[in-house]
Design a protein around this motif. Structure first.
Motif, PDB file in Angstrom:
ATOM      1  N   SER A 221      -9.299  -5.079   5.930  1.00  0.00           N
ATOM      2  CA  SER A 221      -9.653  -3.485   5.792  1.00  0.00           C
ATOM      3  C   SER A 221     -10.627  -3.078   4.852  1.00  0.00           C
ATOM      4  O   SER A 221     -10.763  -3.336   3.708  1.00  0.00           O
ATOM      5  CB  SER A 221      -8.517  -2.658   6.128  1.00  0.00           C
TER       6      SER A 221
ATOM      7  N   ALA B 170      -6.091  -5.676   8.566  1.00  0.00           N
ATOM      8  CA  ALA B 170      -6.653  -4.991   9.880  1.00  0.00           C
ATOM      9  C   ALA B 170      -6.497  -5.874  10.955  1.00  0.00           C
ATOM     10  O   ALA B 170      -6.781  -7.069  10.942  1.00  0.00           O
ATOM     11  CB  ALA B 170      -8.130  -4.645   9.497  1.00  0.00           C
TER      12      ALA B 170
ATOM     13  N   CYS C 199      -9.140  -1.434  17.529  1.00  0.00           N
ATOM     14  CA  CYS C 199      -8.844  -1.793  16.144  1.00  0.00           C
ATOM     15  C   CYS C 199      -8.121  -0.830  15.301  1.00  0.00           C
ATOM     16  O   CYS C 199      -8.022   0.137  15.617  1.00  0.00           O
ATOM     17  CB  CYS C 199     -10.366  -1.621  15.518  1.00  0.00           C
ATOM     18  N   MET C 200      -7.205  -1.552  14.350  1.00  0.00           N
ATOM     19  CA  MET C 200      -6.109  -0.529  13.914  1.00  0.00           C
ATOM     20  C   MET C 200      -6.217  -1.074  12.357  1.00  0.00           C
ATOM     21  O   MET C 200      -6.122  -2.354  11.901  1.00  0.00           O
ATOM     22  CB  MET C 200      -4.668  -0.745  14.472  1.00  0.00           C
ATOM     23  N   GLN C 201      -6.605  -0.114  11.365  1.00  0.00           N
ATOM     24  CA  GLN C 201      -6.219  -0.511   9.897  1.00  0.00           C
ATOM     25  C   GLN C 201      -5.652   0.743   9.259  1.00  0.00           C
ATOM     26  O   GLN C 201      -5.999   0.869   7.951  1.00  0.00           O
ATOM     27  CB  GLN C 201      -7.663  -0.825   9.419  1.00  0.00           C
ATOM     28  N   ASP C 202      -4.935   1.458   9.872  1.00  0.00           N
ATOM     29  CA  ASP C 202      -4.070   2.617   9.197  1.00  0.00           C
ATOM     30  C   ASP C 202      -3.068   2.081   8.108  1.00  0.00           C
ATOM     31  O   ASP C 202      -2.962   2.779   6.995  1.00  0.00           O
ATOM     32  CB  ASP C 202      -3.641   3.296  10.167  1.00  0.00           C
ATOM     33  N   GLU C 203      -2.415   1.250   8.480  1.00  0.00           N
ATOM     34  CA  GLU C 203      -1.279   0.598   7.272  1.00  0.00           C
ATOM     35  C   GLU C 203      -1.738  -0.236   6.561  1.00  0.00           C
ATOM     36  O   GLU C 203      -2.666  -0.990   6.781  1.00  0.00           O
ATOM     37  CB  GLU C 203      -0.239   0.316   8.278  1.00  0.00           C
ATOM     38  N   ARG C 204      -0.765  -0.595   5.665  1.00  0.00           N
ATOM     39  CA  ARG C 204      -0.960  -1.713   4.474  1.00  0.00           C
ATOM     40  C   ARG C 204      -0.842  -2.966   4.924  1.00  0.00           C
ATOM     41  O   ARG C 204      -1.241  -4.212   4.570  1.00  0.00           O
ATOM     42  CB  ARG C 204      -0.381  -1.341   3.344  1.00  0.00           C
TER      43      ARG C 204
ATOM     44  N   GLN D 133       2.440  -4.020  10.774  1.00  0.00           N
ATOM     45  CA  GLN D 133       2.711  -2.448  11.235  1.00  0.00           C
ATOM     46  C   GLN D 133       1.151  -2.255  12.042  1.00  0.00           C
ATOM     47  O   GLN D 133       1.300  -1.608  12.916  1.00  0.00           O
ATOM     48  CB  GLN D 133       2.723  -1.781  10.144  1.00  0.00           C
ATOM     49  N   ASN D 134      -0.022  -2.742  11.426  1.00  0.00           N
ATOM     50  CA  ASN D 134      -1.204  -2.593  12.256  1.00  0.00           C
ATOM     51  C   ASN D 134      -0.958  -3.019  13.540  1.00  0.00           C
ATOM     52  O   ASN D 134      -1.526  -2.527  14.429  1.00  0.00           O
ATOM     53  CB  ASN D 134      -2.222  -3.063  11.600  1.00  0.00           C
TER      54      ASN D 134
ATOM     55  N   LYS E  96       0.913  -0.864  15.947  1.00  0.00           N
ATOM     56  CA  LYS E  96       0.180   0.085  16.431  1.00  0.00           C
ATOM     57  C   LYS E  96      -0.702  -0.022  17.323  1.00  0.00           C
ATOM     58  O   LYS E  96      -1.046   0.543  18.430  1.00  0.00           O
ATOM     59  CB  LYS E  96      -0.103   0.806  15.229  1.00  0.00           C
TER      60      LYS E  96
END
Length: 106
Positions: free
Chosen positions: A32, A46, A59-64, A68-69, A72
């Protein structure tokens, strides 16, 4: 005065279920971007999910965490697939309604 009315009898809509099979998904993981210090450069957290039959990409890169990504991204993908299927059913219903009613002119 002369009036005219048109009535279209259509089948009742059924519930739309968005079922996501693992075989229909291509999941890519990558590093990410953005702030986060040294861990950003070392962990592939990510997630990019592609639904192959429809071509929908999330595409998801909100969490560490990659887990979790992934969770989501799966929720977002399911919501987009639901909207896609609902839109497809609505357009089919509108087409059949237009065919039944026509121009409704006298």
């Amino acid at each position: 005065h002369t009036s005219t009315a048109s009535v279209a009898v259509l089948p009742e809509p059924s519930n739309v279920e968005a079922v996501v099979r693992d075989s229909d998904l291509r999941i890519d993981v990558y590093r990410s971007g953005g702030k986060g210090g040294q861990s950003v450069n070392t962990t592939d957290s990510a997630v990019r999910m592609t639904h192959i039959p429809t071509g929908i990409v999330v595409c998801m890169q909100d969490e560490r965490s990659q887990h979790q990504n992934r969770a989501k991204a799966m929720k977002v993908l399911a919501a987009r697939l639901y909207d896609f299927e609902r839109e497809k059913i609505n357009s089919e219903r509108a087409a059949s309604r237009r065919q039944l009613i026509g121009s409704a002119a006298r």
